[in-house]
Design an enzyme around this catalytic site. Sequence first.
Site, mmCIF file in Angstrom:
data_model
loop_
_atom_site.group_PDB
_atom_site.id
_atom_site.type_symbol
_atom_site.label_atom_id
_atom_site.label_comp_id
_atom_site.label_asym_id
_atom_site.label_seq_id
_atom_site.Cartn_x
_atom_site.Cartn_y
_atom_site.Cartn_z
ATOM 1 N N ASP A 8 0.876 -1.168 0.000
ATOM 2 C CA ASP A 8 0.000 0.000 0.000
ATOM 3 C C ASP A 8 0.919 1.225 0.000
ATOM 4 O OD1 ASP A 8 0.886 0.286 2.608
ATOM 5 O OD2 ASP A 8 -1.109 0.265 3.523
ATOM 6 N N HIS A 9 0.350 2.399 0.268
ATOM 7 C CA HIS A 9 1.171 3.626 0.244
ATOM 8 C C HIS A 9 2.274 3.580 1.306
ATOM 9 C CE1 HIS A 9 -2.400 4.065 2.740
ATOM 10 N NE2 HIS A 9 -1.674 4.821 3.545
ATOM 11 N N CYS A 65 3.024 -3.320 3.961
ATOM 12 C CA CYS A 65 2.182 -2.187 4.374
ATOM 13 C C CYS A 65 2.854 -1.534 5.570
ATOM 14 C CB CYS A 65 0.740 -2.604 4.628
ATOM 15 S SG CYS A 65 0.436 -3.671 6.042
ATOM 16 N N THR A 67 2.514 -1.972 8.840
ATOM 17 C CA THR A 67 2.931 -2.979 9.823
ATOM 18 C C THR A 67 3.107 -4.378 9.235
ATOM 19 O OG1 THR A 67 0.618 -3.446 10.307
ATOM 20 C CG2 THR A 67 1.719 -1.794 11.697
ATOM 21 N N HIS A 98 7.813 -24.318 9.935
ATOM 22 C CA HIS A 98 6.690 -24.876 10.705
ATOM 23 C C HIS A 98 5.341 -24.725 10.014
ATOM 24 C CE1 HIS A 98 8.595 -25.011 15.001
ATOM 25 N NE2 HIS A 98 9.477 -25.314 14.050
ATOM 26 N N ASN A 99 5.154 -23.616 9.307
ATOM 27 C CA ASN A 99 3.815 -23.272 8.806
ATOM 28 C C ASN A 99 3.673 -23.358 7.296
ATOM 29 O OD1 ASN A 99 4.534 -20.761 11.086
ATOM 30 N ND2 ASN A 99 3.072 -22.359 11.610
ATOM 31 N N HIS A 133 5.121 -31.229 11.288
ATOM 32 C CA HIS A 133 4.450 -29.991 10.885
ATOM 33 C C HIS A 133 3.407 -30.230 9.783
ATOM 34 C CE1 HIS A 133 7.446 -28.065 13.279
ATOM 35 N NE2 HIS A 133 8.423 -28.508 12.511
#
Length: 145
Positions: A8-9, A65, A67, A98-99, A133
Amino acid sequence: MRISIASDHAGFEQKEQLKVYLEGQGYGVVDRGPQSDDRVDYPDFAQLVADDIAKGQADIGVLVCGTGIGMAIAANKIHGVRAANVINVEFAKLAREHNDANVVTISGRFVDLDTNKRILDAFIGEPFGEGRHAGRVEKIMALES
Ligand code: RB5
């Protein structure tokens, strides 16, 4: 390795520099925008990258973005996407190991460019750990149905 990237900006400036960084490493990078730092809504750009993952048009997604949080929340609404908001190298490795995360969302406001470059290196380079996993990730994906 095909990488779909957007921001985003708040993430635009780092997105532009990270795109060049990834292209310099020889990856095929598709830039889903925006093309300026004019104010935009991050879910619109999260959707574009998430759709590339869902359709098999990219192997990894990168979303920037302020955050990384909003991008992760939005991208995870798309079936097949496992987006992880990552703020350091260790989390990048664990999100893959793991994910089996296929999208990394990063902060353009609170994490500096060099750290984000190392986060992308770690995310791209770390394989899924399989083993114990695998069943857990299968259970995550079963939540979509
Ligand atoms: C934009 O102000 C900001 O909300 C966005 O970049 C992001 O941080 C949302 O999670």
